[in-house]
Structures are given as structure tokens and as C-alpha cells.
Scaffold this active site. Structure first.
Site, mmCIF file in Angstrom:
data_model
loop_
_atom_site.group_PDB
_atom_site.id
_atom_site.type_symbol
_atom_site.label_atom_id
_atom_site.label_comp_id
_atom_site.label_asym_id
_atom_site.label_seq_id
_atom_site.Cartn_x
_atom_site.Cartn_y
_atom_site.Cartn_z
ATOM 1 N N GLY A 167 4.155 6.239 -6.895
ATOM 2 C CA GLY A 167 5.484 5.717 -7.235
ATOM 3 C C GLY A 167 5.676 5.569 -8.732
ATOM 4 O O GLY A 167 4.791 5.898 -9.529
ATOM 5 N N GLY A 207 7.448 7.797 -2.908
ATOM 6 C CA GLY A 207 6.627 8.257 -4.035
ATOM 7 C C GLY A 207 6.609 9.780 -4.096
ATOM 8 O O GLY A 207 7.110 10.462 -3.196
ATOM 9 N N VAL A 249 -0.224 2.296 4.143
ATOM 10 C CA VAL A 249 -1.040 1.076 4.135
ATOM 11 C C VAL A 249 -0.590 0.046 5.183
ATOM 12 O O VAL A 249 -1.256 -0.975 5.368
ATOM 13 C CB VAL A 249 -1.092 0.399 2.736
ATOM 14 C CG1 VAL A 249 -1.791 1.307 1.736
ATOM 15 C CG2 VAL A 249 0.302 0.011 2.243
ATOM 16 N N ILE A 263 -6.674 0.398 6.815
ATOM 17 C CA ILE A 263 -7.090 1.186 5.644
ATOM 18 C C ILE A 263 -8.611 1.289 5.577
ATOM 19 O O ILE A 263 -9.307 0.282 5.731
ATOM 20 C CB ILE A 263 -6.629 0.511 4.335
ATOM 21 C CG1 ILE A 263 -5.125 0.214 4.373
ATOM 22 C CG2 ILE A 263 -6.969 1.367 3.133
ATOM 23 C CD1 ILE A 263 -4.675 -0.734 3.271
ATOM 24 N N LYS A 295 7.412 -3.722 6.924
ATOM 25 C CA LYS A 295 6.024 -3.490 7.339
ATOM 26 C C LYS A 295 5.074 -3.407 6.153
ATOM 27 O O LYS A 295 3.980 -3.971 6.179
ATOM 28 C CB LYS A 295 5.926 -2.210 8.191
ATOM 29 C CG LYS A 295 6.450 -2.423 9.609
ATOM 30 C CD LYS A 295 6.503 -1.145 10.401
ATOM 31 C CE LYS A 295 5.146 -0.667 10.859
ATOM 32 N NZ LYS A 295 5.262 0.536 11.739
ATOM 33 N N LYS A 319 -11.087 -8.450 0.888
ATOM 34 C CA LYS A 319 -12.082 -9.413 1.360
ATOM 35 C C LYS A 319 -13.378 -8.689 1.724
ATOM 36 O O LYS A 319 -14.474 -9.097 1.335
ATOM 37 C CB LYS A 319 -11.508 -10.155 2.571
ATOM 38 C CG LYS A 319 -12.409 -11.194 3.182
ATOM 39 C CD LYS A 319 -11.597 -12.074 4.126
ATOM 40 C CE LYS A 319 -12.496 -12.822 5.083
ATOM 41 N NZ LYS A 319 -12.635 -12.145 6.384
ATOM 42 N N TYR A 350 13.622 -6.700 2.019
ATOM 43 C CA TYR A 350 12.722 -6.608 0.856
ATOM 44 C C TYR A 350 12.327 -8.008 0.393
ATOM 45 O O TYR A 350 11.149 -8.301 0.207
ATOM 46 C CB TYR A 350 13.438 -5.862 -0.266
ATOM 47 C CG TYR A 350 12.611 -5.606 -1.499
ATOM 48 C CD1 TYR A 350 11.464 -4.809 -1.444
ATOM 49 C CD2 TYR A 350 12.996 -6.124 -2.738
ATOM 50 C CE1 TYR A 350 10.725 -4.550 -2.596
ATOM 51 C CE2 TYR A 350 12.265 -5.856 -3.886
ATOM 52 C CZ TYR A 350 11.136 -5.072 -3.817
ATOM 53 O OH TYR A 350 10.411 -4.811 -4.959
#
Ligand code: UDP
Length: 310
Positions: free
Chosen positions: A10, A36, A57, A61, A91, A105, A145
Site C-alpha cells: 500500500g 495495494g 491477514v 498467518i 475484518k 505473541k 473503518y
């Protein structure tokens, strides 16, 4: 460092990849190419420290090897894009944030979320400090958004507090520069495209609404410094020099020498913020950061980029 940049194809993501590469880091760009474009990182593709994974994503992932940092920049980000892709926008802000946090993590990686001034909605406090909690219509057109990013911030803080994850949140105000899409619908590419074609600039509403435009290099510098600072609460990164959309249109016409003038059209999206200006006291104090590129110079570089495309 070995860094994962989501949304790496992007506008902002590709500039970020470039910055890490120039610092000597290894970069994995991830993008589903919904908004993108691989051309944004074409100049990096021969670099052995750069790689690209095409992946959404919002789905689980997997990345081989160690990661030192994850920067989550994937999301449609222009109002036209998130109106066209409302569910994907929700999402990637919700599931995409969860998945990237889970990966951070697992890899014990530092995490930085690209949040937005949109979390302030149509603000009732002006300028907006990070302590302002916002004024957002959950079910309005921009809600997909705004609420996704608000949820994302909550999720990041939950991982920080619950799992002691080393997190950062940047709230990005209107940013412009090369590699914006000419057709992304935002005011900067719209006006420059119209001016370069010798057309009237389309002002939505009466043009009294304000924005504060920041050049992309300033944003990238702020994000880079924040990633390397030890601070976990949100930080505004934007240029406080505020102007009305009418003033902005006149400025674009002036520097492009476009004689076609302006036209007023009734295309304002419900909930379009009437004002927007960052309070950057926190970034100044914490990061020693402030914008360096003024509107004239930033726009000139952006116009040079768009001139090739019009
Ligand atoms: N806008 C405009 N003409 C255009 C595109 C946008 O007057 O051709 C206005 C829009 O209504 C908003 C401001 O410019 O008030 C900034 O819009 P943009 O889509 O760039 O981003 P936003 O800051 O609203 O997310």
C-alpha cells in the site's frame, strides 16, 4: 531486525518497507492486494533483504523464522475504498489485528498498530489530543473503518495488558505523497488529478470543512521513532497546519497553474468530519518529532509523481 509489514504493497506500507530496508533491516511485506499494488515496491524486489507474501491477514498467518517487529498497516484507508469494501475493512481491523497480535505473541515480536484520526470521528474537541475519546456514529458509512480501528486499539491494549506484549499505537492524520492511488477518491489525488487535467476541482459541500495534511516522509519518521521508543499509549502523528478544503483547492490550483477553478458538488459522505487537526504535544515530547515538510514542497513532490500517471 526482521520486520513484517502488513499492507506492505500500500501507500504507507511500501514507504515503511523502504525505510526499514534503508536502515539495513530485513523486511517481509504482506498484502492481499485488495487496494495495494506490487508496483509500489517494485524497486525493492531485487534486494535480498526484501520479500513479499501475498496473503489476507484476516485469515490465519504463518511466517517462517523469527520476527523482531510487526507493523500492522493493512486496511482499505480511503473513504471510497472502505465504502466499497465495508466487510473487508471491518475484518482486517478486527480479525487482521487479532491474527497479527497472535503472531507477535508467538514470535515475541514488538507490535505497532496503524490507527487513525478517524477514531476521533467528527470531533467535538479541537485540536484532538490523544486523551479525546471521540465522536463516532457506529452505524454511519464511515463506521466500518472507524469502529474497526477503535476495536483494533482495544485489542492491542488487551494484548499489552494481558500478555505483556510490547505494543505501540500510532494515530495517523491525513497523509499524502507519492504512491497514493490516483483513483482512491481522497481529496489530494482527486484535486491533483483534476488540476493536471485542467479540470475544475470538486469541492464536496461548501468547502468549510478542515483538514491538516502531512507529507508521507514525516509520517514514516514518526512511526519509525515510535517503534523504537518505549511507550504503549496512542500517539498522534500528523501536521497541525490546518486549512479548509476550499483553501486547499485554491492552493492546488495556484501551484499547478490550473485556471479551471472549482466546482461545488453534493458528494459529502455522512459523518464527514467538519474539522480535524492533531495535537502533537505528545509526539514532540516523547519522540522529539515534528513535521519538517511544508505543504508546498510536499505537494510539489506529489504532483511530480502524479504527472507521470495522468
Ligand atoms: N473532498 C472534496 N473533494 C474531493 C474529495 C474529498 O471536497 O474530491 C473532501 C471530503 O468531503 C473531506 C475532505 O475533502 O471533507 C477530505 O477527504 P478525504 O477523502 O481525503 O479524507 P478524510 O479526511 O475525509 O478521511
Amino acid at each position: 531486525m526482521r520486520v513484517l509489514v502488513t499492507g506492505g504493497a500500500g501507500f504507507l506500507g511500501s514507504h515503511l518497507c523502504e525505510r526499514f530496508i534503508s536502515e539495513g533491516d530485513e523486511v517481509i511485506a504482506m498484502d492481499n492486494l485488495l487496494t495495494g499494488d506490487v508496483r509500489n515496491f517494485a524497486h525493492l524486489q531485487d534486494n535480498p533483504r526484501f520479500s513479499f507474501i501475498q496473503h489476507d491477514v484476516s485469515r490465519f498467518i504463518e511466517v517462517d523464522g523469527e520476527l523482531d517487529a510487526i507493523l500492522h498497516f493493512a486496511s482499505p484507508a480511503s473513504p471510497i475504498d472502505y465504502l466499497n469494501y465495508p466487510i473487508q475493512t471491518l475484518k482486517v481491523g478486527a480479525l487482521g489485528t487479532h491474527n497479527t497480535l497472535g503472531l507477535a505473541k508467538q514470535k515475541n515480536a514488538r507490535y505497532l498498530l496503524a490507527s487513525t484520526s478517524e477514531i476521533y470521528g467528527d470531533p467535538l474537541v479541537h485540536p484532538q489530543p490523544e486523551t479525546y475519546v471521540g465522536n463516532v456514529d457506529t452505524i454511519g458509512p464511515r463506521g466500518v473503518y472507524d469502529e474497526a480501528k477503535r476495536f483494533a486499539e482495544s485489542m492491542v491494549m488487551a494484548y499489552h495488558r494481558t500478555h505483556d506484549l510490547d505494543t505501540r499505537i500510532v494515530r495517523i492524520f491525513n497523509t499524502y505523497g507519492p504512491r497514493m492511488r490516483l483513483d482512491d477518491g481522497r481529496v489530494v489525488p482527486n484535486f491533483i488529478g483534476q488540476a493536471l487535467r485542467g479540470q475544475e476541482l470538486t469541492i464536496y459541500g461548501d468547502g468549510s470543512q478542515t483538514r491538516s495534511f502531512q507529507y508521507v516522509d514525516d509520517l514514516i519518521e514518526g512511526v519509525y521513532r515510535l517503534l523504537h521508543a518505549d511507550y504503549h499509549l496512542p500517539v498522534n502523528i500528523g501536521n497541525p497546519s490546518e486549512m479548509s478544503i476550499l483553501q486547499f483547492a485554491q492552493f492546488v490550483n495556484e501551484i499547478t497553474e490550473n485556471a479551471a477553478g472549482i466546482t461545488y458538488v453534493d458528494e459529502r459522505i455522512k459523518g464527514d468530519p467538519q474539522t480535524r487537526q492533531p495535537d502533537i504535544a505528545r509526539a514532540r515530547e516523547l519522540l522529539g518529532w515534528q513535521p519538517r515538510v511544508d505543504l508546498e514542497h510536499g505537494l510539489q513532490r506529489t504532483i511530480d509523481y502524479f504527472r507521470e500517471l495522468v
